[in-house]
Design a protein around this motif. Structure first.
Motif, short mmCIF file in Angstrom:
data_model
loop_
_atom_site.label_atom_id
_atom_site.label_comp_id
_atom_site.label_asym_id
_atom_site.label_seq_id
_atom_site.Cartn_x
_atom_site.Cartn_y
_atom_site.Cartn_z
N THR A 1 0.84 -1.20 0.00
CA THR A 1 0.00 0.00 0.00
C THR A 1 0.88 1.25 0.00
OG1 THR A 1 -1.43 -1.31 1.40
CG2 THR A 1 -2.05 0.98 1.07
N ASP A 2 1.98 1.17 0.72
CA ASP A 2 2.93 2.28 0.68
C ASP A 2 3.39 2.56 -0.74
OD1 ASP A 2 2.96 2.83 3.37
OD2 ASP A 2 4.76 1.64 3.79
N VAL A 3 3.61 1.50 -1.50
CA VAL A 3 4.08 1.67 -2.88
C VAL A 3 3.02 2.40 -3.70
CG1 VAL A 3 4.86 0.50 -4.97
CG2 VAL A 3 5.52 -0.38 -2.72
N THR A 4 1.78 1.99 -3.50
CA THR A 4 0.67 2.65 -4.21
C THR A 4 0.61 4.12 -3.86
OG1 THR A 4 -0.52 0.57 -4.09
CG2 THR A 4 -1.81 2.55 -4.62
N TRP A 5 0.65 4.42 -2.58
CA TRP A 5 0.57 5.81 -2.14
C TRP A 5 1.76 6.62 -2.67
CZ3 TRP A 5 -0.91 3.84 3.35
CH2 TRP A 5 -2.30 3.79 3.46
N TRP A 6 2.91 6.00 -2.56
CA TRP A 6 4.14 6.67 -3.00
C TRP A 6 4.04 7.04 -4.48
CZ3 TRP A 6 7.51 4.16 -6.56
CH2 TRP A 6 8.71 4.84 -6.80
N ARG A 7 3.52 6.08 -5.26
CA ARG A 7 3.43 6.33 -6.69
C ARG A 7 2.34 7.36 -6.98
NH1 ARG A 7 1.69 1.56 -8.44
NH2 ARG A 7 3.72 0.56 -8.34
N GLU A 8 1.18 7.15 -6.41
CA GLU A 8 0.05 8.01 -6.77
C GLU A 8 0.16 9.40 -6.18
OE1 GLU A 8 -3.65 5.99 -6.21
OE2 GLU A 8 -3.00 4.27 -7.42
N LEU A 9 0.86 9.53 -5.09
CA LEU A 9 1.00 10.86 -4.48
C LEU A 9 2.34 11.49 -4.84
CD1 LEU A 9 -0.48 9.95 -0.97
CD2 LEU A 9 -1.65 11.12 -2.84
N ALA A 10 3.10 10.81 -5.70
CA ALA A 10 4.37 11.34 -6.20
C ALA A 10 5.30 11.76 -5.06
CB ALA A 10 4.12 12.51 -7.15
N LEU A 11 5.52 10.84 -4.14
CA LEU A 11 6.33 11.13 -2.96
C LEU A 11 7.80 10.78 -3.22
CD1 LEU A 11 3.76 9.63 -0.48
CD2 LEU A 11 4.36 12.05 -0.69
N PRO A 12 8.70 11.35 -2.47
CA PRO A 12 10.11 11.01 -2.62
C PRO A 12 10.42 9.64 -2.00
CG PRO A 12 9.84 12.52 -0.80
CD PRO A 12 8.47 12.37 -1.42
N VAL A 13 11.61 9.15 -2.25
CA VAL A 13 12.04 7.89 -1.64
C VAL A 13 13.01 8.19 -0.51
CG1 VAL A 13 13.30 5.74 -2.01
CG2 VAL A 13 11.82 6.62 -3.80
#
Length: 853
Positions: free
Chosen positions: A301-313
RNA sequence: GGGCGGUUAGCUCAGUGGUAGAGCACCGGCCUUACACGCCGGCUGUCACAGGUUCAAGUCCUGUACCGCCCACCA
């Protein structure tokens, strides 16, 4: 006809040792390369993981397939029945590591003088990749021998001239060629992305290799301070050690509690990193405090959020599962107090996730950022099915095969395929519908098929992954770590302006999924390909529908735009008597070879064949005893029948004709069952008939048969005909004992003889009709007389007289006359006063005759 | 949470509309010239539960419970 070869005391012992080499020498199971396609039956045999333990599950499902193979062979099909060994991949590596106490270190050079230790040392010895691979090859060769011994002992009728290994040259060539074609078609691609990662094996794994395990965990309620305004917000997490990897908080857009916070920043505890609060519909207001910490990466789910919310790594987990070193401050990660963040983090760096969790919880308690005590829970965590620690999600460069865009077509393929049992299709559809990403096919391992790819090295010495170099198909198989791309010199390896090989190997399923291509001669043997592909049967167990079956359908769909086979026959599992899946430890206690030796192969096959298609079946030694009894009975009944085959003449007697008529209809049913892969029903029906044949028919006919007139001729002919037919019907199940009996009396192997045909039996016995009913009635009367005898305590040896035998009205006098002699003789009854009562009364009164007779 | 399968004699399982079955186990009997590694006989069931359809339901429909498996979710 000479019956000198019928033994006095036939026994089962030794039949495996007697027939296995003979079948081999006579090439009984050799595939006929001249057979036209319509006469070929090709089987996509599952290549067992040779480094796994041999267990009764293997015996179970391979017996199912073998029964079908033998049936089809007797029906006149040229059976293409290869055997593969799945020797590449992790199971072998792990076994080699433990067996020799070694560890592969690809950075080491090949040591030609290396000798494997006899027993593992306390400290693992690091060896080079070529040395390691050599050990893998050596050990799997041994494992393969053990499997082959087992299959031969079990009587699996594979063509031993048709073997392959998934690490073999040919399999590598096919795997690499098909990969290059996918690459050329744009269906295989490489990307750097968050991937499921096993920290012990240090490799990416695929969705298909996951399993959930229940683990104890705890909710930690943690306070995040607002970046400004002096408020705070509490989240709950099971992985507080990932707080340094936190990149945002997320709440549901409709959640009134947090609406005002959306778009503002908060500070991570300890590290003082400003992270935004975001809204996303996947956030569940019901869970925890309703607002979640997004880390890179704690779960999918983190991956989904990270991708969809364009978050940094902000990745903190290293490939080995430990927290990797991180620099904070101006030259590193942002923090409101870089010195403090560095101090906090340095205390965690190098620790495993579990140890870091303990440590950070201590610190959170000290700073007051942990609200209350951690609340213990039990939760499901994703594991690599062969792994020991929970999976992490780590960003890495991996190869993928497109599957998401083929999902609909794959559902269609699943519907084209004929499934036995049919409900197994829904498992397949379930899986295809649940796919959440393309298939990650690269593994950071050693004993596998390498990717046939090199990359250019830039002038600055870095690898240019976009500048790929691939070999011509004619060069395959290649190993990019030792072979050189066209136009380069070996000395340019790793040098600026030169090349480097792709370091990865393929997922084991990427090769296994090509089994039809490997065995059917794709692109190497056009005649064989035409003869065998698409294959007739994929036999396998239901647990690998999502892996082997699915991936094979996918590869065939992509390469051939067709199904790889027509039928899929799915076996169940062997369960413990307590209904649990037969555990490894238990499987090791009950070794398959031990079972075969104890009960005899035919007996074990009998038990296996009783487990119907797709049905999980309890391990049951008592069924093996029953199978053994059946095999022994077959020896003895055969001996009796073959002891007198003369005179032989027309089958004229009602009992004989009735028995054969029933046999003809049995042949029809059994043939139909086997065509529908219902081997269990076929065996049940055949077995039931056989016991009736022994207990009723032989008993009723044996005294008449002892003579030398037309009645005896009829009995001899009927009995030998029936014996031959029954041996054939049982041959797929009990190959050893049936072959033994066949050899007493016939030339050639029963397994190459023609499957019985009902019409031919009826040509001898007449079509099912009055005699069939007469035989049934004779059995009923026999049961009645036996029951009366038992009630009076009169053993069979006591000759009796039926003072009153009343038969139902429908047994007319003519019918009774036709069976009377056999019924009386078969029950040691001197004479009977018979009455025919329309009322349907069916009874007898008997009394003992004087001892003298 | 979604899906699939199962629930029939003490045990293992057959049985898809017409009087409840097999084998094992158990009990009793039998040397009967194929087989004592055998043969014969016998005992054993509210077919998970509740509704419904039908002249008739273990069998078809609806629902429930329990068991198993697959998948998903898992802050």
């Amino acid at each position: 006809m000479s019956h000198a070869s019928v033994p006095d005391k036939p026994v089962l012992e030794g039949l495996e040792a007697k027939w296995t080499p003979r079948w081999d020498a006579d090439a009984v199971y050799r595939f006929d390369r001249t057979a036209p396609r319509e006469r070929v039956y090709s089987i996509d045999t599952p290549p067992p993981t040779v480094s796994g333990s041999l267990h009764v599950g293997h015996v179970f499902s391979y017996t199912h397939t073998d029964v079908i193979a033998r049936f089809q062979r007797m029906r006149g099909r040229a059976v293409f029945y290869p055997m593969g060994w799945d020797d590449n991949g992790l199971p072998t590596e792990r076994r080699v590591q433990n067996y020799y106490g070694v560890r592969c270190d690809p950075s080491l050079p090949f040591d030609p003088a290396f000798v494997a230790p006899d027993k593992p040392a306390s400290q693992a010895v690091s060896i080079s990749r070529p040395n390691f691979i050599a050990l893998c090859a050596a050990l799997t060769a041994e494992d393969e021998k053990a499997f082959e011994r087992l299959w031969r002992q079990l009587g699996v009728s594979v063509d031993w001239a048709l073997t392959y290994a998934t690490i073999g040259r040919h399999a590598q060539r096919v795997s690499q060629a098909m990969f290059l074609r996918l690459l050329a078609a744009g269906r295989a691609y490489q990307t750097e992305a968050p991937t499921l990662w096993d920290v012990d094996f240090r490799t990416a794994v695929a969705q298909a290799e996951l399993e959930d395990r229940e683990l104890p965990g705890a909710y930690h309620r943690v306070r995040f301070a607002w970046a400004s305004g002096g408020g705070q917000v509490e989240i709950e997490t099971t992985r507080p050690e990932l707080i340094p990897a936190c990149v945002a908080l997320v709440a549901h857009p409709d959640d009134a509690r947090y609406r005002s916070l959306i778009g503002k920043n908060v500070l991570t505890p300890l590290f003082q990193v400003p992270v935004p609060v975001k809204a996303h519909p996947l956030a569940d207001p019901e869970k925890g405090s309703g607002i979640a910490m997004i880390c890179t990466f704690g779960d999918l789910t983190d991956v989904t959020w990270w991708r969809e919310l364009a978050l940094p790594v902000r990745a903190v987990i290293a490939p080995n599962g430990a927290l990797r070193p991180v620099t904070w401050g101006a030259s590193g990660w942002e923090s409101g107090d870089a010195a403090a963040a560095q101090r906090e983090y340095d205390a965690l760096a190098g620790l495993s996730a579990v140890k870091a969790r303990v440590k950070i919880v201590e610190r959170l308690k000290e700073t007051g950022d942990l609200i209350g005590e951690p609340k213990p829970i039990t939760h499901h965590v994703k594991f690599f099915e062969k792994g020991d620690r929970p999976l992490e999600i780590i960003t890495s460069r991996q190869w993928f095969v497109q599957t998401m865009n083929a999902r609909e077509a794959l559902i269609g393929r699943g519907r084209e395929l004929q499934w036995f049992p049919s409900h197994m299709r829904s498992r397949y559809e379930n899986w295809v519908n649940g796919l959440n990403g393309d298939w990650c096919v690269s593994r950071q391992r050693f004993f596998g098929v390498p990717f046939p790819v090199w990359y250019r090295v830039r002038p600055d010495g870095t690898t240019d992954h976009d500048a790929r170099l691939v070999p011509a198909e004619s060069r395959l198989p290649i190993d990019p770590s030792t072979d050189t791309p066209d136009g380069f010199e070996p000395g340019q390896r790793g040098a600026p302006g030169g090349f480097v090989g792709d370091p990865d190997v393929m997922d084991t399923w990427a090769t296994s999924s090509l089994s039809p291509f490997i065995v059917c001669g794709w692109e190497t043997d056009a005649a064989l390909w035409k003869q065998t592909f698409p294959m007739d049967l994929r036999p396998q167990a239901h647990d690998i529908i999502r892996t082997w079956l699915f991936s094979t359908v996918l590869r065939s769909h992509l390469e051939m735009d067709a199904l790889p086979w027509k039928h899929a026959a799915i076996s169940g599992w062997v369960l413990d008597p307590d209904r649990k899946k037969m555990s490894k430890s238990k499987g090791n206690v009950v070794t398959p070879m031990g079972l075969l030796e104890e009960h005899g192969s035919d007996a074990v096959r009998y038990w296996a064949a009783k487990g119907g298609p797709g049905v999980d079946t309890a391990f049951d030694a008592s069924q093996m005893k029953v199978g053994r009894r059946l095999a022994i009975k077959l020896l003895n009944a055969s001996k009796f029948v073959l002891a007198k085959t003369e005179p032989a003449g027309p089958v004229t007697e009602a009992i004989d004709r009735g028995m054969l008529q029933r046999l003809a209809s049995l042949v029809r049913e059994v043939t139909q069952s086997l065509e529908a892969y219902d081997y269990a029903a076929a065996l049940r029906e055949t077995e039931a008939f056989f016991w009736t044949f022994c207990d009723d028919y032989i008993e009723l006919a044996k005294r008449r048969r002892a003579g030398d007139g037309p009645g005896a001729a009829s009995a001899c002919a009927a009995a030998t005909t029936a014996l031959a037919v029954q041996l054939k019907l049982l041959a797929p199940f009990l190959p050893f004992v049936t072959e033994e009996v066949w050899s007493w009396w016939r030339e050639g192997s029963i397994h190459r003889s023609a499957w019985p045909v009902a019409d031919e039996i009826e040509a001898v016995a007449g079509p099912g009709g009055p005699e069939d009913a007469m035989f049934r009635r004779a059995s009923e009367i026999t049961a009645l007389l036996r029951s009366k005898r038992s009630a009076l305590g009169l053993g069979f040896g006591v000759r009796v007289r039926a003072t009153d035998l009343t038969l139902p009205g429908e047994t007319d006098r003519a019918a009774w006359a036709a069976i009377e002699r056999d019924v009386l003789a078969g029950n040691n009854v001197m004479d009977a006063a018979v009455r025919f009562l329309p009322s349907g009364v069916f009874d007898a009164t008997i009394e003992a005759m004087p001892a003298d007779g």
